[in-house]
Design a protein around this motif. Structure first.
Motif, PDB file in Angstrom:
ATOM      1  N   GLN A   1     -19.753  20.501 -37.083  1.00 41.00           N
ATOM      2  CA  GLN A   1     -18.239  19.842 -36.835  1.00 41.00           C
ATOM      3  C   GLN A   1     -18.202  20.555 -35.847  1.00 41.00           C
ATOM      4  O   GLN A   1     -18.352  21.858 -34.771  1.00 41.00           O
ATOM      5  N   PRO A   2     -17.053  19.537 -34.266  1.00 43.70           N
ATOM      6  CA  PRO A   2     -16.936  19.187 -33.267  1.00 43.70           C
ATOM      7  C   PRO A   2     -15.788  20.806 -33.353  1.00 43.70           C
ATOM      8  O   PRO A   2     -14.631  20.624 -34.294  1.00 43.70           O
ATOM      9  N   ALA A   3     -15.459  21.205 -32.428  1.00 42.24           N
ATOM     10  CA  ALA A   3     -14.433  22.320 -32.184  1.00 42.24           C
ATOM     11  C   ALA A   3     -13.920  21.783 -31.187  1.00 42.24           C
ATOM     12  O   ALA A   3     -13.604  21.052 -30.148  1.00 42.24           O
ATOM     13  N   PHE A   4     -11.929  21.221 -31.512  1.00 43.83           N
ATOM     14  CA  PHE A   4     -11.651  21.140 -30.367  1.00 43.83           C
ATOM     15  C   PHE A   4     -10.258  22.046 -30.220  1.00 43.83           C
ATOM     16  O   PHE A   4      -9.824  22.892 -30.774  1.00 43.83           O
ATOM     17  N   ASP A   5      -9.771  22.032 -28.629  1.00 45.20           N
ATOM     18  CA  ASP A   5      -9.292  23.021 -28.149  1.00 45.20           C
ATOM     19  C   ASP A   5      -8.057  21.787 -27.678  1.00 45.20           C
ATOM     20  O   ASP A   5      -7.997  21.642 -26.643  1.00 45.20           O
ATOM     21  N   SER A   6      -6.511  21.970 -28.137  1.00 52.65           N
ATOM     22  CA  SER A   6      -5.517  21.719 -28.024  1.00 52.65           C
ATOM     23  C   SER A   6      -4.556  22.180 -26.807  1.00 52.65           C
ATOM     24  O   SER A   6      -4.092  20.726 -26.195  1.00 52.65           O
ATOM     25  N   GLU A   7      -5.429  23.128 -26.291  1.00 54.69           N
ATOM     26  CA  GLU A   7      -4.395  23.743 -24.991  1.00 54.69           C
ATOM     27  C   GLU A   7      -4.636  23.389 -24.000  1.00 54.69           C
ATOM     28  O   GLU A   7      -4.196  22.498 -23.045  1.00 54.69           O
ATOM     29  N   THR A   8      -5.944  22.920 -24.256  1.00 59.42           N
ATOM     30  CA  THR A   8      -7.021  23.009 -22.665  1.00 59.42           C
ATOM     31  C   THR A   8      -7.812  21.069 -22.983  1.00 59.42           C
ATOM     32  O   THR A   8      -8.044  20.101 -22.108  1.00 59.42           O
ATOM     33  N   GLY A   9      -7.407  20.510 -24.352  1.00 54.88           N
ATOM     34  CA  GLY A   9      -7.823  19.269 -24.454  1.00 54.88           C
ATOM     35  C   GLY A   9      -9.194  19.018 -23.889  1.00 54.88           C
ATOM     36  O   GLY A   9     -10.292  17.574 -23.927  1.00 54.88           O
TER      37      GLY A   9
ATOM     38  N   LEU B   1     -13.934  11.598 -35.073  1.00 52.16           N
ATOM     39  CA  LEU B   1     -14.927  12.186 -34.325  1.00 52.16           C
ATOM     40  C   LEU B   1     -15.982  11.326 -35.355  1.00 52.16           C
ATOM     41  O   LEU B   1     -15.643  12.065 -36.167  1.00 52.16           O
ATOM     42  N   ALA B   2     -16.819  10.755 -35.242  1.00 56.73           N
ATOM     43  CA  ALA B   2     -18.740  11.177 -36.584  1.00 56.73           C
ATOM     44  C   ALA B   2     -19.661  10.850 -35.380  1.00 56.73           C
ATOM     45  O   ALA B   2     -19.526  10.548 -34.205  1.00 56.73           O
ATOM     46  N   ALA B   3     -20.526  11.521 -36.369  1.00 54.57           N
ATOM     47  CA  ALA B   3     -21.678  10.954 -35.838  1.00 54.57           C
ATOM     48  C   ALA B   3     -22.859  11.345 -36.917  1.00 54.57           C
ATOM     49  O   ALA B   3     -22.676  10.912 -38.062  1.00 54.57           O
ATOM     50  N   GLY B   4     -24.019  10.491 -36.307  1.00 50.59           N
ATOM     51  CA  GLY B   4     -24.916  10.154 -37.693  1.00 50.59           C
ATOM     52  C   GLY B   4     -26.496  10.693 -37.095  1.00 50.59           C
ATOM     53  O   GLY B   4     -26.800  11.396 -35.770  1.00 50.59           O
ATOM     54  N   PHE B   5     -27.703  10.740 -38.184  1.00 51.14           N
ATOM     55  CA  PHE B   5     -28.393  11.220 -37.328  1.00 51.14           C
ATOM     56  C   PHE B   5     -29.112  10.226 -36.534  1.00 51.14           C
ATOM     57  O   PHE B   5     -29.337   9.304 -36.464  1.00 51.14           O
ATOM     58  N   ALA B   6     -29.549  11.591 -35.285  1.00 50.08           N
ATOM     59  CA  ALA B   6     -30.363  10.980 -34.013  1.00 50.08           C
ATOM     60  C   ALA B   6     -29.351   9.778 -33.461  1.00 50.08           C
ATOM     61  O   ALA B   6     -29.783   8.995 -32.638  1.00 50.08           O
TER      62      ALA B   6
ATOM     63  N   ALA C   1     -23.348  25.228 -36.435  1.00 48.11           N
ATOM     64  CA  ALA C   1     -22.197  25.943 -36.715  1.00 48.11           C
ATOM     65  C   ALA C   1     -21.475  25.692 -36.008  1.00 48.11           C
ATOM     66  O   ALA C   1     -21.485  25.347 -35.048  1.00 48.11           O
ATOM     67  N   ARG C   2     -19.546  25.107 -36.580  1.00 45.88           N
ATOM     68  CA  ARG C   2     -18.613  24.517 -35.376  1.00 45.88           C
ATOM     69  C   ARG C   2     -18.988  25.811 -34.227  1.00 45.88           C
ATOM     70  O   ARG C   2     -18.741  27.187 -35.140  1.00 45.88           O
ATOM     71  N   PRO C   3     -18.324  25.480 -33.562  1.00 44.35           N
ATOM     72  CA  PRO C   3     -17.908  26.645 -32.849  1.00 44.35           C
ATOM     73  C   PRO C   3     -16.588  27.415 -33.141  1.00 44.35           C
ATOM     74  O   PRO C   3     -15.295  26.504 -33.033  1.00 44.35           O
TER      75      PRO C   3
ATOM     76  N   ILE D   1     -21.359  14.757 -39.879  1.00 44.92           N
ATOM     77  CA  ILE D   1     -20.662  15.902 -39.558  1.00 44.92           C
ATOM     78  C   ILE D   1     -19.403  14.598 -41.018  1.00 44.92           C
ATOM     79  O   ILE D   1     -19.496  13.742 -41.075  1.00 44.92           O
ATOM     80  N   LEU D   2     -18.725  15.639 -41.258  1.00 48.14           N
ATOM     81  CA  LEU D   2     -17.180  15.440 -41.326  1.00 48.14           C
ATOM     82  C   LEU D   2     -16.477  14.558 -40.295  1.00 48.14           C
ATOM     83  O   LEU D   2     -16.307  15.096 -39.036  1.00 48.14           O
ATOM     84  N   PRO D   3     -15.808  13.688 -40.765  1.00 46.53           N
ATOM     85  CA  PRO D   3     -15.055  13.154 -40.010  1.00 46.53           C
ATOM     86  C   PRO D   3     -13.589  14.200 -38.884  1.00 46.53           C
ATOM     87  O   PRO D   3     -13.040  14.924 -39.810  1.00 46.53           O
ATOM     88  N   THR D   4     -13.577  14.376 -37.820  1.00 48.14           N
ATOM     89  CA  THR D   4     -13.199  14.904 -37.189  1.00 48.14           C
ATOM     90  C   THR D   4     -11.751  14.742 -36.576  1.00 48.14           C
ATOM     91  O   THR D   4     -11.586  13.981 -35.587  1.00 48.14           O
TER      92      THR D   4
END
Length: 183
Positions: free
Chosen positions: A103-111, A70-75, A143-145, A57-60
């Motif tokens: 990509q992860p989605a971030f909700d800043s209202e709820t953290g 946030l970052a992630a790699g294969f497996a 897909a990104r939520p 993923i692209l860094p989030t």
């Protein structure tokens, strides 16, 4: 270094158990100055082993206090790094039984952080990396939520789009897109 923490059970009364408070978000999001002058000076990896696979993923960037990347790699795990402390060990890591491709989605209202995996699950974490819920989908989630108010919209590669309650992860509705959804 590892440790195990038992959080306990509530005998099926999930709706009655309050969640711990989320990590605070920044009151004002910093604006980077002159990004065209930036230069990459250090590249880390999201795994603790010597494995050197590329990121999936692209860094989030999360505007928490302190900001997280946030970052992630294969497996691999979804890993959060403290952006104010270069070279520090990860703040937290969360292991899925698959690979994080979207990509992860971030909700800043709820953290809350929402992301899918090739283990056919959508996950919800707080900004401390604590597991809140997961939802099993019909296929891989690449897909990104999308977070809209109290609803998380997520889609699987099999073509099913789900509307989930952002707090509980309960399914509200589904829609058959007719083909796989990957972005």
């Amino acid at each position: 270094k590892q440790r195990t923490v038992w959080l306990g059970a509530n005998d099926g009364q999930a709706d009655e158990m309050p969640l711990p408070p989320a990590q605070p978000t920044l009151s004002e999001v910093p604006k980077p100055a002159e990004p065209e002058r930036w230069r990459l000076s250090r590249l880390g990896r999201a795994r603790a082993t010597g494995e050197t696979s590329e990121t999936t993923i692209l860094p989030t960037w999360l505007p928490t206090d302190p900001p997280l990347l946030l970052a992630a790699g294969f497996a691999s795990d979804l890993v959060a790094f403290d952006t104010f402390t270069p070279g520090a060990p990860p703040r937290w890591r969360f292991h899925t039984r698959g690979t994080v491709y979207g990509q992860p989605a971030f909700d800043s209202e709820t953290g809350r952080v929402y992301f899918g995996s090739s283990d056919k699950r959508l996950y919800a974490l707080d900004t401390r990396g604590l597991f809140l819920w997961s939802f099993e989908m019909a296929d891989n989630v690449a897909a990104r939520p999308l977070v809209v108010d109290d609803l998380v919209v997520a889609a699987g590669e099999g073509g099913t789009v789900y509307g989930l309650d952002a707090v509980t992860g309960r399914e509200r509705w589904t829609f058959e897109a007719g083909d796989g959804v990957v972005s």
